[in-house]
Design an enzyme around this catalytic site. Sequence first.
Site, PDB file in Angstrom:
ATOM      1  N   HIS A  67      38.331  49.262  41.016  1.00 40.32           N
ATOM      2  CA  HIS A  67      39.498  49.622  41.837  1.00 40.32           C
ATOM      3  C   HIS A  67      39.096  50.408  43.077  1.00 40.32           C
ATOM      4  CE1 HIS A  67      42.444  47.998  39.132  1.00 40.32           C
ATOM      5  NE2 HIS A  67      41.855  48.598  38.128  1.00 40.32           N
TER       6      HIS A  67
ATOM      7  N   ARG B 112      53.606  41.795  41.949  1.00 38.66           N
ATOM      8  CA  ARG B 112      53.192  41.862  40.546  1.00 38.66           C
ATOM      9  C   ARG B 112      53.925  43.013  39.873  1.00 38.66           C
ATOM     10  NH1 ARG B 112      46.977  42.930  39.288  1.00 38.66           N
ATOM     11  NH2 ARG B 112      47.506  45.041  39.935  1.00 38.66           N
TER      12      ARG B 112
ATOM     13  N   GLU C  67      44.871  35.607  34.005  1.00 42.55           N
ATOM     14  CA  GLU C  67      43.697  36.474  33.873  1.00 42.55           C
ATOM     15  C   GLU C  67      43.181  36.515  32.444  1.00 42.55           C
ATOM     16  OE1 GLU C  67      44.954  40.449  35.076  1.00 42.55           O
ATOM     17  OE2 GLU C  67      47.008  39.893  34.605  1.00 42.55           O
TER      18      GLU C  67
ATOM     19  N   ASP D 116      39.728  40.126  36.107  1.00 42.87           N
ATOM     20  CA  ASP D 116      39.811  40.232  34.650  1.00 42.87           C
ATOM     21  C   ASP D 116      39.454  38.921  33.964  1.00 42.87           C
ATOM     22  OD1 ASP D 116      40.344  42.897  34.282  1.00 42.87           O
ATOM     23  OD2 ASP D 116      42.517  42.681  34.335  1.00 42.87           O
TER      24      ASP D 116
ATOM     25  N   CYS E  44      44.379  35.734  43.406  1.00 41.45           N
ATOM     26  CA  CYS E  44      44.505  37.069  43.997  1.00 41.45           C
ATOM     27  C   CYS E  44      43.373  37.993  43.570  1.00 41.45           C
ATOM     28  CB  CYS E  44      45.855  37.689  43.641  1.00 41.45           C
ATOM     29  SG  CYS E  44      46.152  37.815  41.869  1.00 41.45           S
TER      30      CYS E  44
END
Length: 575
Positions: free
Chosen positions: A191, A334, A435, A459, A506
Amino acid sequence: MSEMLKGIAASDGVAIAKAYLLVQPDLSFSKTSVEDTAAEEARLDDALAKSTVELQAIREKAAQSLGEEEAQVFDAHLMVLADPEMIGQIKQNIQDNKVNAEAGLKEVTDMYIGMFEAMDDNAYMQERAADIRDVAKRVLAHLLGVTLPNPSMINEEVIVVAHDLTPSDTAQLDRTYVKAFVTDIGGRTSHSAIMARSLEIPAIVGTMEITAKVKAGDILAVNGIDGDVILDPTDAEKADFEAKGKAYADLKAEWEKLKNAKTETADGKHFELAANIGTPKDLEGVHNNGGEAIGLYRTEFLYMDSPDFPTEEDQYEAYKAVLEGMDGKPVVVRTMDIGGDKELPYLQLPHEMNPFLGYRALRISLSEQGDDMFRTQMRALLRASVHGNLRIMFPMVATLKEFRAAKKIFDEEKQKLVSEGSTVSDTIQVGIMIEIPAAAVIADKFAKEVDFFSVGTNDLIQYTMAADRMNERVSYLYQPYNPSILRLIKNVIDAAHAEGKWAGMCGEMAGDQTAVPLLVGMGLDEFSMSATSILKTRSLMKRLDTTKMAELADRALNECDTMEEVVELVEEYTK
């Protein structure tokens, strides 16, 4: 003498500045007996006064950069510092037991923290435990004469050095002053790396030892393109890095000319290049980089940047701002993706052995605990839908039953709003993030019920390869070009197209310059990435021929056995 460290190039760019260590100091101490209790009380008063001045400055900065509402969390901290009952008990403890101020502080604050944390049925009181813990840590730091790092108060050009950066740490970084960051751990899809690309600052992660090698104030040269960090660079090394920085700036200037160009391949086929964002503030970067859509709006930052659950009105205003700001272009939102490494202080989640495989994202939203939170988000999104081209995406979907349950809540809240007289768009698309390998395998089943797919490769790759993307020991298994990953992605794209639906991506792979030719060849419709990768990708796409790329993809899927073979094949087709 200079020293070079290698890491993972996580965000392009070059910077030279002094180091700012975002490392928690050692706050350990020994409990000692004292005779002069008045002197210990005076030390406590001095630490309280310094903490108050510090928190007032932090609050003022937070109000300017984040807004008055977000800054109010520090009002609670200031109230704790001024609480006469608690401070009185600390001083009484020092006097009665003749202990040093550190011990007196910790014993009393630990008692309060334990008492408030035990109030399971009172979320407000549990939040007070967190406030007291933060304040006690700050006062203890002043008693020990050490400095707590605070990225929001940086006011000079620096390179942030940390073991790792949490999403909230990264969100506080002001790119006016933070020129780059370097961490011990992490990967391109962590992240902190993703946020660095959003902030358009160079980043190198996974150096293993940067915090052990660097002291605050040391000069660092960072090359986020190649993953090189030089400690105490020579004049010649500085000049070399500056030249690389200029070359990169010149390249960016060339890409800038494509800002208003269509995203078309050499043979005239159009693909949609979209941006991933975390807050409405990120729209500036989307427009500056020629984004044609928002392919991922990470709404969890609404929750992470708030001292409590964001209200329906707060969320409505944020979604409205993004939809209006995109002026009719598609916006994929999302739903809340909390869990894993993204925690909320006001949402009590169970301790889990493996939170990435546990209670997170849609699994929370569909639980009894998350129902109100999810319905509030649905209502805010539905109300905002009239302000633009809204698409809603559910994360971490493994089964059709989960999608149907989430869609049912969407339909129920839509009907309620309509019956209340609210206007709601009838053209909202509802899709899922792919994912989890289970969903990718039965994408043909999902495609009959969803409006679109967006592949979350960050993921999907770690779950398929059973390799934590944050673990350097298994980082070699994070293989976006592995034939197994490519086959899953192709299966998803084909399943969508068979039902007349679109498929996007994405994850960070969407802007990966090695992956893009393969994805073009597979027929991916929408590529969503960090805004700063858009122009570079548009430039690459203009050189690609879709017929040739389809041949590349077919050979990669059917002839290659390893990731390395796929990379060689891509180089052969794109050189």
